[in-house]
Design an enzyme around this catalytic site. Structure first.
Site: not given
Ligand code: FAD
Ligand code: SIN
Length: 489
Positions: A110, A224, A270, A328, A363
């Site tokens: 990537e 993104h 990015r 993103h 990032r």
């Molecule tokens: P999340 O996975 O967002 O989980 C947060 C949780 O908290 C959720 O369950 C939510 O419902 C809960 N929550 C929030 N507020 C409250 C509240 N007030 N009360 C109770 N629950 C609450 N990163 C990579 O490294 N590789 C990738 O390929 C990649 N692809 C991506 C593609 C997309 C489309 C997106 C949007 C992001 C991508 N990212 C990627 C970024 C990555 O997915 C996120 O940064 C990561 O998943 C965040 O994980 P997390 O556990 O911190 O939060």
């Molecule tokens: C992607 O698949 O392009 C998302 C990867 C990332 O957010 O790190």
């Protein structure tokens, strides 16, 4: 309710922390919708780690620092990268089935990476991880799960955290805990144009700010480069791994342009690609072109993206894919050390809500799932349960019905804030406009919100979004020079 560990959020950070903590004590895990609802479930590309024999820790560290424009914390970056390989094998041990060929993990590339170092599962890596972690959490006898349960505010006194006030089955309750863990994810929904699902409303960040936690780097909102340019909400992402597997970016004349702008061409960091696309979009549409690949390959490698585009009449093997940048990822967040500790005693933060310093000003792709995993793996070794009864008297706002006037007003103000933020805090920012237009408009919105005295999820989310919007705008004003994802006109 009383517990040893209160975990708020069920993405990769919350689920993984809960699994680790459950070895030490009782865990209550709350999440505002279903367990699967998270940014994690949307992740496409994969997880970065040093796995290839030709790759080195030094090179992954260098790429992370360079993508972050030297604004990252070298100690935290070294810590994350050094633990990257074991983090992937931790997931494999839990049951995640990354793509393999002849027994070897397959790795893709990537933006900003000088090596093949992204482990993946098709174009749905996050969903595979989320499903496996949810399964393991559901099986664990020490973890109690509360879905559709919204954390409203942290319970704190004299810079110590005792748990959180929650909204559960339309009732206000308190959960007291020895350690409270914010794993509430990102803030994409602060903006009208984002790849983040509806849950990403910055709740954890807003709660932490209200409790007096230190936050950092909030101006570094990552865009993104390649969301599908169809007005979907959230925007559908066309993974950077599509470029990693050879897609070119074309301008309105159907000519490549990134090869003239950066040595890594389409796979430049990015922030650079997003800015170049933004400039090209002023002249006309911008496209991704992967039409040189065979349909069978595309359907197997990118099954979800292929199917989604087909629904919109686009065949990846012959058509150009119109794209546009979208909000993103939040590179900043609650300031934490490498153990996830905040400046508030017994309050921890992991995942996207945290700012461990690994992302700097931009990032590096696929370092986010890695960060969430590595940091939520480490601290648990040191945590000690100490369950002691605590009682604090908390304010008890009235619960508003979802059909109330207050709720309708909150929905309207949420939308206004999202549009305002996209307009004034986008890829290119104008400090004068932020000062003279965005902040005064936001103040007007906040004054109206202050008149809403009852609460429910919609109202609380809108207040959180407005709160974090103000912090982003003020951080953007403080940074006088362009850096990484923060670009000044
Ligand atoms: P999340 O996975 O967002 O989980 C947060 C949780 O908290 C959720 O369950 C939510 O419902 C809960 N929550 C929030 N507020 C409250 C509240 N007030 N009360 C109770 N629950 C609450 N990163 C990579 O490294 N590789 C990738 O390929 C990649 N692809 C991506 C593609 C997309 C489309 C997106 C949007 C992001 C991508 N990212 C990627 C970024 C990555 O997915 C996120 O940064 C990561 O998943 C965040 O994980 P997390 O556990 O911190 O939060
Ligand atoms: C992607 O698949 O392009 C998302 C990867 C990332 O957010 O790190």
């Amino acid at each position: 309710m009383q517990t040893n560990f209160l975990v708020i959020g069920s993405g990769i950070a919350g689920l993984n922390f809960a699994l680790n903590a459950a070895k030490k004590g009782e865990v209550i895990l709350i999440t505002k919708k279903r367990l699967l609802d998270s940014n994690t479930n949307f992740a496409q590309g994969g997880i970065a780690a040093v796995l290839d024999t030709h790759d080195t820790t030094k090179s992954h560290i260098k790429d992370t620092i360079e993508a972050g424009e030297n604004h990252g914390d070298p100690k935290a970056i070294k810590f994350m990268v050094t633990h990257s390989r074991e983090a992937i094998y931790h997931l494999i041990d839990l049951g995640v089935q990354f793509e393999k060929e002849k027994g070897q993990l397959m790795l893709t590339r990537e933006g900003g990476h000088h090596a093949h170092r992204i482990a993946y599962v098709g174009d749905y890596t996050g969903a595979e991880i989320e499903h496996v972690l949810v399964q393991r959490v559901l099986e664990h006898p020490n973890i109690k799960i509360y879905e559709n349960t919204f954390a409203l505010d942290l319970i704190t006194k004299n810079h110590e955290c005792f748990g959180a006030q929650i909204l559960h089955k339309k009732r206000l309750e308190s959960v007291f805990a020895d350690q409270t863990i914010l794993a509430t994810g990102g803030l994409g929904q602060v903006f009208s144009n984002t790849t983040n699902p509806k849950i990403a409303t910055a709740d954890g960040l807003a709660m932490a700010i209200r409790a007096g936690a230190k936050v950092e780097d909030l101006e570094f909102i990552q865009f993104h480069p390649s969301a599908f340019a169809k007005n979907l909400s959230p925007r559908f992402l066309i993974s950077e791994t599509v470029r990693g597997e050879g897609a070119h970016l074309l301008n309105h004349k159907k000519e490549r342009f990134m090869n003239k702008r950066h040595p890594l061409k389409e796979l430049a960091p990015r922030s650079i690609v997003a800015k170049e696309i933004f400039n090209e979009l002023k002249k006309g549409p911008v496209y991704l072109d992967i039409s040189h690949k065979k349909p069978a390959y595309l359907k197997k490698r990118f099954p979800k993206i292929y199917a989604k585009l087909l629904k919109h009449g686009i065949r990846m093997e012959k058509d150009l894919i119109p794209i546009t940048p979208a909000v993103h990822y939040s590179c900043g967040g609650i300031k934490c050390d490498i153990k996830g500790r905040t400046n508030i005693k017994n309050l921890y933060a992991f995942g996207e809500v945290a700012c461990t310093g690994v992302h700097g000003a931009n990032r590096l792709a696929s370092n986010s799932l890695l960060e969430a995993l590595v940091f939520s793996n480490q601290i648990v070794k040191e945590l000690k349960p100490a369950k002691s009864a605590k009682v604090l008297i908390l304010p008890r706002p009235k619960i508003a019905s979802p059909t109330s006037k207050e709720t309708a007003l909150a929905k309207k103000l949420k939308r206004q804030t999202q549009i305002l933020m996209w307009k004034h805090s986008g890829i290119i920012r104008n400090p004068q406009e932020i000062k003279e237009k965005a902040l005064p408009q936001l103040k007007g919105i906040q004054e109206q919100l202050a008149q809403i005295h009852s609460t429910n999820r919609e109202i609380a989310e809108t207040k959180n979004i407005a709160q974090v919007a103000e912090n982003i705008l003020k951080s953007a004003l403080k940074r006088k020079k362009s850096l990484g994802c923060h670009n000044i006109l």
